[in-house]
Design a protein around this motif. Structure first.
Motif, PDB file in Angstrom:
ATOM      1  N   GLU A 144       7.119 -38.460 -11.070  1.00 25.27           N
ATOM      2  CA  GLU A 144       6.779 -39.738 -11.700  1.00 25.27           C
ATOM      3  C   GLU A 144       5.440 -40.276 -11.211  1.00 25.27           C
ATOM      4  OE1 GLU A 144       8.559 -41.281 -14.123  1.00 25.27           O
ATOM      5  OE2 GLU A 144       9.863 -39.508 -14.114  1.00 25.27           O
ATOM      6  N   VAL A 145       5.002 -39.833 -10.025  1.00 22.74           N
ATOM      7  CA  VAL A 145       3.752 -40.360  -9.466  1.00 22.74           C
ATOM      8  C   VAL A 145       2.781 -39.251  -9.053  1.00 22.74           C
ATOM      9  CG1 VAL A 145       4.749 -42.539  -8.674  1.00 22.74           C
ATOM     10  CG2 VAL A 145       4.812 -40.519  -7.168  1.00 22.74           C
ATOM     11  N   ALA A 146       3.091 -38.004  -9.414  1.00 18.59           N
ATOM     12  CA  ALA A 146       2.234 -36.886  -9.014  1.00 18.59           C
ATOM     13  C   ALA A 146       2.352 -35.773 -10.041  1.00 18.59           C
ATOM     14  CB  ALA A 146       2.631 -36.374  -7.628  1.00 18.59           C
ATOM     15  N   GLU A 147       1.410 -34.872  -9.995  1.00 23.02           N
ATOM     16  CA  GLU A 147       1.462 -33.715 -10.881  1.00 23.02           C
ATOM     17  C   GLU A 147       1.114 -32.463 -10.090  1.00 23.02           C
ATOM     18  OE1 GLU A 147      -2.941 -33.774 -12.928  1.00 23.02           O
ATOM     19  OE2 GLU A 147      -1.380 -35.070 -13.804  1.00 23.02           O
ATOM     20  N   PRO A 148       1.571 -31.296 -10.525  1.00 23.77           N
ATOM     21  CA  PRO A 148       1.298 -30.065  -9.782  1.00 23.77           C
ATOM     22  C   PRO A 148      -0.201 -29.843  -9.586  1.00 23.77           C
ATOM     23  CG  PRO A 148       2.993 -29.687 -11.420  1.00 23.77           C
ATOM     24  CD  PRO A 148       2.461 -31.071 -11.672  1.00 23.77           C
ATOM     25  N   TYR A 149      -0.535 -29.346  -8.401  1.00 20.79           N
ATOM     26  CA  TYR A 149      -1.943 -29.120  -8.037  1.00 20.79           C
ATOM     27  C   TYR A 149      -2.113 -27.654  -7.655  1.00 20.79           C
ATOM     28  CZ  TYR A 149      -6.286 -29.435  -5.342  1.00 20.79           C
ATOM     29  OH  TYR A 149      -7.546 -29.241  -4.865  1.00 20.79           O
ATOM     30  N   TYR A 150      -3.117 -26.999  -8.242  1.00 21.98           N
ATOM     31  CA  TYR A 150      -3.329 -25.570  -8.023  1.00 21.98           C
ATOM     32  C   TYR A 150      -4.674 -25.274  -7.366  1.00 21.98           C
ATOM     33  CZ  TYR A 150       0.574 -25.528 -11.271  1.00 21.98           C
ATOM     34  OH  TYR A 150       1.796 -25.760 -11.874  1.00 21.98           O
ATOM     35  N   GLY A 151      -5.358 -26.320  -6.933  1.00 23.04           N
ATOM     36  CA  GLY A 151      -6.660 -26.140  -6.297  1.00 23.04           C
ATOM     37  C   GLY A 151      -6.532 -25.877  -4.800  1.00 23.04           C
ATOM     38  N   ASP A 152      -7.666 -25.844  -4.142  1.00 18.20           N
ATOM     39  CA  ASP A 152      -7.692 -25.611  -2.705  1.00 18.20           C
ATOM     40  C   ASP A 152      -7.408 -26.911  -1.963  1.00 18.20           C
ATOM     41  OD1 ASP A 152      -7.867 -24.139  -0.440  1.00 18.20           O
ATOM     42  OD2 ASP A 152     -10.049 -23.923  -0.450  1.00 18.20           O
ATOM     43  N   PHE A 153      -7.098 -26.772  -0.682  1.00 18.34           N
ATOM     44  CA  PHE A 153      -6.874 -27.944   0.161  1.00 18.34           C
ATOM     45  C   PHE A 153      -7.257 -27.588   1.592  1.00 18.34           C
ATOM     46  CE2 PHE A 153      -2.898 -25.771  -0.886  1.00 18.34           C
ATOM     47  CZ  PHE A 153      -2.510 -25.279   0.354  1.00 18.34           C
ATOM     48  N   VAL A 154      -7.408 -28.589   2.427  1.00 14.89           N
ATOM     49  CA  VAL A 154      -7.873 -28.388   3.799  1.00 14.89           C
ATOM     50  C   VAL A 154      -6.792 -27.699   4.618  1.00 14.89           C
ATOM     51  CG1 VAL A 154      -8.676 -29.508   5.904  1.00 14.89           C
ATOM     52  CG2 VAL A 154      -9.395 -30.382   3.670  1.00 14.89           C
ATOM     53  N   LYS A 155      -7.182 -26.619   5.282  1.00 13.82           N
ATOM     54  CA  LYS A 155      -6.260 -25.834   6.112  1.00 13.82           C
ATOM     55  C   LYS A 155      -6.673 -25.975   7.577  1.00 13.82           C
ATOM     56  CE  LYS A 155      -5.287 -22.472   2.451  1.00 13.82           C
ATOM     57  NZ  LYS A 155      -6.095 -23.099   1.384  1.00 13.82           N
ATOM     58  N   LEU A 156      -6.062 -26.896   8.258  1.00  8.26           N
ATOM     59  CA  LEU A 156      -6.380 -27.169   9.656  1.00  8.26           C
ATOM     60  C   LEU A 156      -5.664 -26.164  10.554  1.00  8.26           C
ATOM     61  CD1 LEU A 156      -6.540 -30.649  11.321  1.00  8.26           C
ATOM     62  CD2 LEU A 156      -5.190 -28.851  12.388  1.00  8.26           C
ATOM     63  N   GLU A 157      -6.384 -25.612  11.516  1.00 12.41           N
ATOM     64  CA  GLU A 157      -5.821 -24.655  12.471  1.00 12.41           C
ATOM     65  C   GLU A 157      -5.562 -25.364  13.786  1.00 12.41           C
ATOM     66  OE1 GLU A 157      -4.056 -22.110  14.335  1.00 12.41           O
ATOM     67  OE2 GLU A 157      -4.729 -21.325  12.392  1.00 12.41           O
ATOM     68  N   LEU A 158      -4.310 -25.449  14.172  1.00  9.56           N
ATOM     69  CA  LEU A 158      -3.954 -26.127  15.423  1.00  9.56           C
ATOM     70  C   LEU A 158      -4.243 -25.273  16.646  1.00  9.56           C
ATOM     71  CD1 LEU A 158      -0.495 -27.886  14.898  1.00  9.56           C
ATOM     72  CD2 LEU A 158      -2.713 -28.959  15.257  1.00  9.56           C
ATOM     73  N   PHE A 159      -4.006 -23.991  16.528  1.00 11.86           N
ATOM     74  CA  PHE A 159      -4.045 -23.122  17.701  1.00 11.86           C
ATOM     75  C   PHE A 159      -5.291 -22.243  17.674  1.00 11.86           C
ATOM     76  CE2 PHE A 159       0.380 -24.168  16.731  1.00 11.86           C
ATOM     77  CZ  PHE A 159       0.706 -24.839  17.903  1.00 11.86           C
ATOM     78  N   ASP A 160      -6.427 -22.905  17.765  1.00 11.93           N
ATOM     79  CA  ASP A 160      -7.716 -22.223  17.666  1.00 11.93           C
ATOM     80  C   ASP A 160      -8.290 -21.864  19.035  1.00 11.93           C
ATOM     81  OD1 ASP A 160      -8.178 -24.821  18.442  1.00 11.93           O
ATOM     82  OD2 ASP A 160      -9.942 -25.117  17.182  1.00 11.93           O
ATOM     83  N   TYR A 161      -7.424 -21.605  19.989  1.00 14.12           N
ATOM     84  CA  TYR A 161      -7.892 -21.251  21.332  1.00 14.12           C
ATOM     85  C   TYR A 161      -8.394 -19.808  21.357  1.00 14.12           C
ATOM     86  CZ  TYR A 161      -3.108 -19.395  21.523  1.00 14.12           C
ATOM     87  OH  TYR A 161      -1.941 -18.738  21.251  1.00 14.12           O
ATOM     88  N   ILE A 162      -9.125 -19.488  22.410  1.00 13.28           N
ATOM     89  CA  ILE A 162      -9.651 -18.136  22.607  1.00 13.28           C
ATOM     90  C   ILE A 162      -9.215 -17.648  23.977  1.00 13.28           C
ATOM     91  CG2 ILE A 162     -11.740 -16.718  22.829  1.00 13.28           C
ATOM     92  CD1 ILE A 162     -13.145 -18.784  21.011  1.00 13.28           C
ATOM     93  N   VAL A 163      -8.632 -16.464  24.028  1.00 16.24           N
ATOM     94  CA  VAL A 163      -8.247 -15.842  25.293  1.00 16.24           C
ATOM     95  C   VAL A 163      -8.958 -14.501  25.394  1.00 16.24           C
ATOM     96  CG1 VAL A 163      -6.359 -14.943  26.700  1.00 16.24           C
ATOM     97  CG2 VAL A 163      -5.998 -16.982  25.281  1.00 16.24           C
ATOM     98  N   GLU A 164      -9.784 -14.347  26.417  1.00 13.96           N
ATOM     99  CA  GLU A 164     -10.507 -13.098  26.664  1.00 13.96           C
ATOM    100  C   GLU A 164     -10.267 -12.695  28.111  1.00 13.96           C
ATOM    101  OE1 GLU A 164     -14.526 -13.982  25.629  1.00 13.96           O
ATOM    102  OE2 GLU A 164     -14.183 -13.672  23.463  1.00 13.96           O
ATOM    103  N   GLY A 165      -9.336 -11.763  28.306  1.00 11.81           N
ATOM    104  CA  GLY A 165      -8.962 -11.398  29.667  1.00 11.81           C
ATOM    105  C   GLY A 165      -8.307 -12.578  30.358  1.00 11.81           C
ATOM    106  N   ASN A 166      -8.854 -12.968  31.510  1.00 15.05           N
ATOM    107  CA  ASN A 166      -8.324 -14.111  32.257  1.00 15.05           C
ATOM    108  C   ASN A 166      -8.968 -15.438  31.860  1.00 15.05           C
ATOM    109  OD1 ASN A 166      -6.605 -12.457  33.687  1.00 15.05           O
ATOM    110  ND2 ASN A 166      -7.994 -12.193  35.410  1.00 15.05           N
ATOM    111  N   PHE A 167      -9.942 -15.373  30.956  1.00 14.26           N
ATOM    112  CA  PHE A 167     -10.693 -16.570  30.591  1.00 14.26           C
ATOM    113  C   PHE A 167     -10.152 -17.171  29.292  1.00 14.26           C
ATOM    114  CE2 PHE A 167     -13.456 -14.182  33.387  1.00 14.26           C
ATOM    115  CZ  PHE A 167     -13.949 -15.171  34.235  1.00 14.26           C
TER     116      PHE A 167
END
Length: 252
Positions: A144-167
């Motif tokens: 009643e207040v929205a319609e289907p959407y087929y476009g792109d949307f923002v994809k936020l990455e929560l776990f964007d850490y970097i692990v390289e060996g012990n660092f």
């Protein structure tokens, strides 16, 4: 139907949202997850929502941390396997919706929702857009207040850490009221017995009482990620750490 609210609004505003919701669905059970998200901190809001939504049975979750309010950003609804997420298109709901399994995306018609409140503010879409949409979703009438959407949307990455060996490079996503620095580093990445932060060797422990009062420690907290703490003190204050900081660690 349970409707949860998560915002950076602090006082007053969420009460008005509840009024809008209850006018549409008087039987709704409205639960506050938090209204203390740091202002405009979308990442923090996404992290807190991600760590809360699964503890509710088949709920509608309204998450409003909205730096783009009144602008061109879309208002979306993610219809998932078990939950519905109502939020601005800035990524705040994406990690939760992705995990639950997105089945359909809707774009909310602000003209239709604002007819319900009688106004479309440029600063309070929590009241005029998201609360009505969430309430309609809770009674099975999102269409009643929205319609289907087929476009792109923002994809936020929560776990964007970097692990390289012990660092490790990870992010502080939340400073709780005790001054604990909650990071986005998942527990499975922890292999050592100590974390080195700014040259200080910090023991990785199971609980706070394993160190003396006033001593720093690292542990896996209730979010399932690494937290840096001071027993009966504030890690954030003592070490000058803030939410959003990208920090470098070494585990040994």
């Amino acid at each position: 139907m349970i409707i949860t609210l998560l915002t950076d609004f602090g006082d007053f505003y969420q009460g008005v949202m509840k009024g809008v919701i209850l006018k549409i669905n008087p039987k709704a059970v409205v639960v506050d997850i938090s209204h203390s998200v740091e202002p405009q901190n979308v990442l923090q809001g996404a992290f807190l929502l991600y760590n809360a939504y699964r503890f509710f049975p088949n709920a509608v979750h309204i998450a409003v941390v909205d730096p783009g309010v009144g602008g061109k950003r879309r208002a979306l609804a993610f219809e998932c396997r078990n939950h519905i997420f109502i939020a601005p298109d800035n990524g705040i709901a994406y990690p939760s919706a992705k995990e639950d399994g997105i089945e359909r995306v809707w774009i909310i018609d602000e003209g239709k929702t604002s007819k319900i409140t009688g106004v479309l503010s440029n600063t309070f879409h929590g009241r005029d857009v998201f609360a009505p949409a969430g309430a309609y979703a809770s009674i099975g009438l999102l269409k009643e207040v929205a319609e289907p959407y087929y476009g792109d949307f923002v994809k936020l990455e929560l776990f964007d850490y970097i692990v390289e060996g012990n660092f490790i490079k990870c992010r502080v996503v939340f400073i709780d009221r005790f001054g604990n620095a909650v990071t986005n580093l998942k527990a499975e990445e922890i292999k050592g017995k100590y974390i080195v932060f700014e040259g200080i060797k910090i023991p990785i422990v199971r609980c706070y009482e394993e160190v003396e009062k006033g001593e720093p420690l690292a542990l896996i907290g209730s979010f399932g990620t690494l937290e840096l703490s001071v027993r009966e003190g504030s890690f954030a204050e003592e070490f000058g750490v803030f939410s959003g900081d990208l920090i470098e660690l070494k585990q040994i």
